[in-house]
Design a protein around this motif. Structure first.
Motif, short mmCIF file in Angstrom:
data_model
loop_
_atom_site.label_atom_id
_atom_site.label_comp_id
_atom_site.label_asym_id
_atom_site.label_seq_id
_atom_site.Cartn_x
_atom_site.Cartn_y
_atom_site.Cartn_z
N LEU A 167 -10.66 7.03 2.32
CA LEU A 167 -9.51 6.30 2.84
C LEU A 167 -8.79 5.43 1.80
CD1 LEU A 167 -10.97 5.35 6.33
CD2 LEU A 167 -9.19 7.03 5.84
N LYS A 168 -9.34 5.34 0.61
CA LYS A 168 -8.71 4.52 -0.44
C LYS A 168 -7.25 4.90 -0.68
CE LYS A 168 -10.83 2.59 -4.16
NZ LYS A 168 -11.71 2.63 -5.33
N PRO A 169 -6.89 6.18 -0.74
CA PRO A 169 -5.48 6.53 -0.97
C PRO A 169 -4.53 6.09 0.16
CG PRO A 169 -6.90 8.45 -1.31
CD PRO A 169 -7.74 7.36 -0.74
N TYR A 170 -5.09 5.75 1.32
CA TYR A 170 -4.28 5.35 2.47
C TYR A 170 -4.18 3.83 2.61
CZ TYR A 170 -4.88 10.24 3.62
OH TYR A 170 -4.89 11.61 3.58
N GLY A 171 -4.64 3.08 1.61
CA GLY A 171 -4.50 1.63 1.64
C GLY A 171 -5.71 0.90 2.21
N PHE A 172 -6.86 1.53 2.25
CA PHE A 172 -8.06 0.86 2.75
C PHE A 172 -8.83 0.27 1.58
CE2 PHE A 172 -6.93 3.29 6.35
CZ PHE A 172 -7.47 2.64 7.44
N VAL A 173 -9.33 -0.93 1.78
CA VAL A 173 -10.09 -1.62 0.75
C VAL A 173 -11.23 -2.40 1.42
CG1 VAL A 173 -8.56 -3.65 0.73
CG2 VAL A 173 -9.89 -3.09 -1.31
N ARG A 174 -12.34 -2.51 0.72
CA ARG A 174 -13.49 -3.25 1.26
C ARG A 174 -13.23 -4.74 1.12
NH1 ARG A 174 -19.27 -1.88 2.03
NH2 ARG A 174 -18.72 0.21 1.35
N ILE A 175 -13.55 -5.49 2.18
CA ILE A 175 -13.34 -6.94 2.15
C ILE A 175 -14.64 -7.72 2.30
CG2 ILE A 175 -10.95 -6.84 2.91
CD1 ILE A 175 -12.00 -7.65 5.74
N ASN A 176 -15.68 -7.06 2.72
CA ASN A 176 -17.02 -7.67 2.74
C ASN A 176 -18.03 -6.54 2.81
OD1 ASN A 176 -17.55 -7.12 5.60
ND2 ASN A 176 -16.14 -8.79 6.04
N LYS A 177 -19.27 -6.87 2.86
CA LYS A 177 -20.33 -5.86 2.77
C LYS A 177 -20.21 -4.77 3.83
CE LYS A 177 -25.33 -5.54 2.40
NZ LYS A 177 -26.58 -6.26 2.42
N SER A 178 -19.68 -5.11 4.99
CA SER A 178 -19.67 -4.14 6.09
C SER A 178 -18.28 -3.83 6.65
CB SER A 178 -20.56 -4.65 7.22
OG SER A 178 -20.06 -5.87 7.71
N THR A 179 -17.20 -4.16 5.93
CA THR A 179 -15.86 -3.97 6.51
C THR A 179 -14.85 -3.41 5.51
OG1 THR A 179 -16.28 -5.89 7.93
CG2 THR A 179 -14.03 -5.08 7.84
N LEU A 180 -14.10 -2.41 5.96
CA LEU A 180 -12.93 -1.90 5.25
C LEU A 180 -11.71 -2.29 6.07
CD1 LEU A 180 -13.94 1.83 4.60
CD2 LEU A 180 -14.02 -0.03 2.97
N VAL A 181 -10.63 -2.67 5.40
CA VAL A 181 -9.41 -3.03 6.12
C VAL A 181 -8.25 -2.20 5.60
CG1 VAL A 181 -8.68 -4.92 4.59
CG2 VAL A 181 -8.04 -4.96 7.00
N ASN A 182 -7.33 -1.87 6.49
CA ASN A 182 -6.09 -1.21 6.14
C ASN A 182 -5.12 -2.31 5.71
OD1 ASN A 182 -3.61 0.08 6.09
ND2 ASN A 182 -3.97 1.22 7.98
N ILE A 183 -4.78 -2.36 4.42
CA ILE A 183 -3.96 -3.48 3.93
C ILE A 183 -2.56 -3.46 4.55
CG2 ILE A 183 -5.22 -3.83 1.78
CD1 ILE A 183 -3.00 -2.36 0.32
N HIS A 184 -2.13 -2.34 5.09
CA HIS A 184 -0.82 -2.26 5.74
C HIS A 184 -0.83 -2.94 7.11
CE1 HIS A 184 0.24 0.42 2.52
NE2 HIS A 184 -0.77 1.20 2.83
#
Length: 168
Positions: A109-126
């Motif tokens: 999902l990295k190419p779609y704007g997802f980034v890890r924000i803590n040990k257990s969570t990815l967020v869609n920066i959009h």
């Protein structure tokens, strides 16, 4: 896909559009009539049709809820929480389960704007509405859905780089 066109164009179009056959769309060559939702095209601008079909032919995440399978596009996902062998996908109003590890989803999902924000969570920066600084280089992210997530200091640098990549 349903194709309505001149008979001498049909074989050419079927060959050119083979990979989009599973799409639920009707395409109609200009000069032909069709009642209902459709996409009109001309053979002179076939490249525009192909670009449009490519935009419809997006990758999705296969999720589960209430013993049903759902296909979610990456832009429909707010964030993902991961736990050992499974993860929970959160959209604006619903939560789904997915049987993939968080690190696998992070790469896909990295190419779609997802980034890890803590040990257990990815967020869609959009989907982020605001970022509020906390103590010790931590941040509270408020999503457009008004859900709040914690960005821990270990992930701040990568998060800020991802955020800057998508700015003008």
């Amino acid at each position: 896909m349903k194709i309505i066109c001149a008979p001498d164009h049909l074989d050419t179009l079927k060959s050119m559009l083979r990979e989009y056959q599973q799409l639920d769309i009707v395409i109609v060559e200009k000069g032909f009539d069709y009642e209902g939702m459709c996409y009109y095209f001309s053979m002179e601008h076939i490249e525009d049709l192909i670009l449009y079909l490519q935009s419809l032919h997006q990758k999705y995440v296969l999720c589960y809820a209430d013993e049903k399978q759902y296909k979610l596009l990456p832009q429909q996902i707010d964030f993902i929480e991961g736990y050992s062998q499974e993860a929970f996908v959160h959209s604006e109003h619903l939560q789904y389960q997915i049987y993939q590890k968080l690190y696998e989803l992070e790469e896909k999902l990295k190419p779609y704007g997802f980034v890890r924000i803590n040990k257990s969570t990815l967020v869609n920066i959009h989907k982020i509405e605001s970022i509020i600084p906390e103590v010790q280089r931590r941040y509270i992210l408020t999503l457009k859905s008004q859900k709040k997530l914690l960005l821990t200091r270990y992930y701040v640098k990568d998060f800020m780089e991802a955020l800057r990549r998508d700015t003008l």
